[in-house]
Write a protein that holds these residues in place. Structure first.
Motif, short mmCIF file in Angstrom:
data_model
loop_
_atom_site.label_atom_id
_atom_site.label_comp_id
_atom_site.label_asym_id
_atom_site.label_seq_id
_atom_site.Cartn_x
_atom_site.Cartn_y
_atom_site.Cartn_z
N ALA A 301 -18.24 -63.87 119.98
CA ALA A 301 -19.37 -64.12 120.88
C ALA A 301 -19.59 -62.93 121.81
O ALA A 301 -20.72 -62.53 122.06
CB ALA A 301 -19.13 -65.40 121.67
N VAL A 302 -18.50 -62.38 122.34
CA VAL A 302 -18.63 -61.23 123.25
C VAL A 302 -19.17 -60.02 122.50
O VAL A 302 -20.05 -59.31 123.00
CB VAL A 302 -17.28 -60.92 123.92
CG1 VAL A 302 -17.32 -59.57 124.63
CG2 VAL A 302 -16.93 -62.02 124.93
N LEU A 303 -18.66 -59.76 121.30
CA LEU A 303 -19.17 -58.63 120.52
C LEU A 303 -20.65 -58.81 120.20
O LEU A 303 -21.41 -57.84 120.14
CB LEU A 303 -18.38 -58.48 119.22
CG LEU A 303 -16.99 -57.87 119.31
CD1 LEU A 303 -16.37 -57.77 117.91
CD2 LEU A 303 -17.00 -56.50 119.96
N THR A 304 -21.05 -60.05 119.97
CA THR A 304 -22.43 -60.32 119.58
C THR A 304 -23.40 -60.16 120.75
O THR A 304 -24.53 -59.69 120.57
CB THR A 304 -22.55 -61.75 119.01
OG1 THR A 304 -21.70 -61.87 117.86
CG2 THR A 304 -23.97 -62.08 118.60
N THR A 305 -22.98 -60.53 121.94
CA THR A 305 -23.92 -60.59 123.07
C THR A 305 -23.78 -59.46 124.08
O THR A 305 -24.74 -59.16 124.80
CB THR A 305 -23.75 -61.91 123.83
OG1 THR A 305 -22.41 -61.99 124.36
CG2 THR A 305 -23.98 -63.10 122.92
N ALA A 306 -22.60 -58.86 124.17
CA ALA A 306 -22.36 -57.93 125.25
C ALA A 306 -22.61 -56.49 124.86
O ALA A 306 -22.72 -56.14 123.69
CB ALA A 306 -20.92 -58.08 125.76
N ARG A 307 -22.69 -55.64 125.87
CA ARG A 307 -22.78 -54.20 125.69
C ARG A 307 -21.56 -53.59 126.34
O ARG A 307 -21.02 -54.15 127.30
CB ARG A 307 -24.05 -53.65 126.34
CG ARG A 307 -25.31 -54.13 125.65
CD ARG A 307 -25.40 -53.59 124.23
NE ARG A 307 -26.60 -54.05 123.55
CZ ARG A 307 -26.62 -55.11 122.75
NH1 ARG A 307 -25.52 -55.81 122.57
NH2 ARG A 307 -27.73 -55.48 122.15
N PRO A 308 -21.07 -52.44 125.83
CA PRO A 308 -19.88 -51.81 126.42
C PRO A 308 -20.05 -51.62 127.91
O PRO A 308 -21.10 -51.20 128.39
CB PRO A 308 -19.78 -50.47 125.70
CG PRO A 308 -20.48 -50.71 124.40
CD PRO A 308 -21.60 -51.65 124.71
N GLY A 309 -18.99 -51.95 128.67
CA GLY A 309 -19.01 -51.75 130.11
C GLY A 309 -18.63 -50.33 130.46
O GLY A 309 -18.26 -49.51 129.64
N GLY A 310 -18.74 -50.00 131.71
CA GLY A 310 -18.36 -48.67 132.17
C GLY A 310 -19.51 -47.70 132.09
O GLY A 310 -20.65 -48.04 131.79
N THR A 311 -19.24 -46.46 132.35
CA THR A 311 -20.25 -45.41 132.32
C THR A 311 -20.04 -44.53 131.12
O THR A 311 -18.96 -44.49 130.53
CB THR A 311 -20.16 -44.54 133.58
OG1 THR A 311 -18.84 -43.99 133.66
CG2 THR A 311 -20.42 -45.37 134.83
N THR A 312 -21.08 -43.80 130.73
CA THR A 312 -20.99 -42.94 129.56
C THR A 312 -20.92 -41.49 129.98
O THR A 312 -21.72 -41.02 130.78
CB THR A 312 -22.20 -43.15 128.64
OG1 THR A 312 -22.21 -44.51 128.23
CG2 THR A 312 -22.14 -42.24 127.43
N ASP A 313 -19.93 -40.78 129.47
CA ASP A 313 -19.80 -39.35 129.74
C ASP A 313 -20.81 -38.62 128.88
O ASP A 313 -20.78 -38.70 127.66
CB ASP A 313 -18.36 -38.90 129.39
CG ASP A 313 -18.12 -37.45 129.77
OD1 ASP A 313 -18.88 -36.58 129.29
OD2 ASP A 313 -17.18 -37.19 130.52
N GLU A 314 -21.74 -37.90 129.51
CA GLU A 314 -22.80 -37.25 128.76
C GLU A 314 -22.27 -36.17 127.81
O GLU A 314 -22.88 -35.87 126.80
CB GLU A 314 -23.81 -36.62 129.72
CG GLU A 314 -24.57 -37.66 130.54
CD GLU A 314 -25.60 -37.02 131.44
OE1 GLU A 314 -25.68 -35.77 131.44
OE2 GLU A 314 -26.33 -37.74 132.14
N ALA A 315 -21.12 -35.60 128.15
CA ALA A 315 -20.58 -34.52 127.32
C ALA A 315 -19.90 -35.07 126.07
O ALA A 315 -19.99 -34.50 125.00
CB ALA A 315 -19.59 -33.68 128.13
N THR A 316 -19.19 -36.19 126.24
CA THR A 316 -18.43 -36.72 125.12
C THR A 316 -19.07 -37.92 124.48
O THR A 316 -18.77 -38.26 123.33
CB THR A 316 -17.01 -37.12 125.57
OG1 THR A 316 -17.12 -38.22 126.49
CG2 THR A 316 -16.31 -35.98 126.25
N GLY A 317 -19.94 -38.61 125.25
CA GLY A 317 -20.54 -39.83 124.72
C GLY A 317 -19.60 -41.00 124.74
O GLY A 317 -19.90 -42.07 124.22
N GLU A 318 -18.41 -40.85 125.33
CA GLU A 318 -17.43 -41.92 125.35
C GLU A 318 -17.64 -42.82 126.56
O GLU A 318 -18.02 -42.37 127.63
CB GLU A 318 -16.01 -41.37 125.37
CG GLU A 318 -15.64 -40.65 124.09
CD GLU A 318 -14.20 -40.21 124.10
OE1 GLU A 318 -13.73 -39.78 123.04
OE2 GLU A 318 -13.56 -40.30 125.15
N THR A 319 -17.37 -44.09 126.37
CA THR A 319 -17.52 -45.05 127.46
C THR A 319 -16.35 -44.94 128.41
O THR A 319 -15.20 -44.90 127.98
CB THR A 319 -17.60 -46.48 126.90
OG1 THR A 319 -18.69 -46.55 126.01
CG2 THR A 319 -17.79 -47.47 128.02
#
Length: 333
Positions: A301-319
């Motif tokens: 359910a969480v995978l289906t409805t949620a979006r990754p939390g946190g901020t995105t590093d513009e250089a790496t694209g990692e959350t």
């Protein structure tokens, strides 16, 4: 997926987590956690699965989301059960070539809970020929590789992470799908995608194969009342790019919602032993027949409805994630 559907799916997770929180005592490690004849499937396995699901929830929910706060509390509880990682170090001395301690530890490490002394000891064993020559099923080998990478023991070459030899990698005739193959296939996807964090880790050929056949397998499982495997397939569907948000899966979620008990529990099978709600907490079979499927319902359910939390590093694209938590010998001040 409509907004109403999203709300209902999230409620499945909320109800499942309410049941899990009310049954934390059943996840606690007993005095036999380090016993040579201890039942791992009744001790470390439930705790490790609890940690894995909540690590995923923590990653895929925003810091101000109540589910994120709940996940943090549950992870802290689970980590305390391990003596803040110290029990892993002790297990390493007792069973140096057992893989399950590392697999459980990997779930914690993915959420930032670390014990450097255990990692150092595990790395020594992982460098031995015996560790790599131990015969394992391909899916288990993939699990160990994933745990090693999560724990910082070593980063496996890309070619080692490919699921060669697994049922899913062979893309067999879809009508040969059955229960054991289903569980093996879902776990290949979980390991390749870091439990839903990195959908790009799933090779395109496998994503295409799942896009074609997963809906039919899912329908078959739900028709048979196989709620546990059904939820695992729904979690995979949330990871396969072209299946994510597919309205055709709304009906599957409706079945899971109907099968979920008023307490929030979901049985593995529709007619699971010890499924009666009355006196369920006193039934020795009840917890084992419900905990995994309940966790999987929340996970999917969480995978289906949620979006990754946190901020995105513009250089790496990692959350972005919280910094690692250290304890035990060798931990920084």
């Amino acid at each position: 997926m409509t907004a109403t559907g999203t709300r209902e799916i999230r409620e499945i997770a909320e109800h499942a987590f309410a049941w899990t929180g009310a049954h934390l005592a059943a996840f606690a490690l007993g005095e036999d956690a380090l016993a040579a004849d201890g039942e791992v499937d009744h001790s470390w396995k439930p705790l490790g699965e609890l940690a894995q699901v909540y690590a995923t929830v923590s990653h895929h929910t925003a810091p101000d989301d109540p589910l994120h706060t709940h996940a943090g509390a549950m992870l802290d509880f689970a980590w305390r059960q391990t003596g803040e990682g110290e029990l892993f170090r002790r297990m390493q001395r007792l069973e140096p070539f057992a893989t399950y301690p590392l697999e459980v530890y990997g779930a914690f490490a993915s959420a930032g809970y670390r014990h450097p002394a255990y990692e150092e000891a595990a790395a020594v064993v992982a460098r031995t020929r015996s560790w790599w020559l131990t015969e394992q099923e391909p899916t288990r080998r993939l699990a160990v590789l994933s745990a090693e990478e999560r724990s910082g023991i070593r980063r496996a070459p890309v070619e080692e992470l490919l699921p060669a030899g697994t049922w899913l990698a062979g893309r067999p005739e879809p009508w040969t799908f059955e229960r054991d193959a289903g569980y093996a296939a879902t776990h290949v996807v979980f390991h390749l995608t870091d439990w839903g964090r990195d959908p790009a880790g799933l090779p395109p050929a496998l994503a295409d194969y799942l896009y074609d056949w997963l809906p039919a397998w899912l329908d078959t499982c739900l028709e048979a009342g196989m709620w546990d495997l059904g939820c695992e397939l729904l979690a995979v569907a949330a990871t396969v790019p072209r299946l994510t948000g597919d309205p055709a899966l709304d009906g599957a979620w409706g079945r899971i919602r109907s099968a979920q008990r008023p307490t929030g529990a979901l049985p593995e099978l529709e007619h699971a032993s010890g499924d009666a709600e009355a006196g369920a907490d006193d039934d020795p079979h009840y917890f084992m027949n419900h905990y995994h499927s309940t966790l999987m319902a929340a996970f999917a359910a969480v995978l289906t409805t949620a979006r990754p939390g946190g901020t995105t590093d513009e250089a790496t694209g990692e959350t972005g994630r919280k910094g690692p938590r250290h304890s035990g010998q060798g931990a920084p001040a």
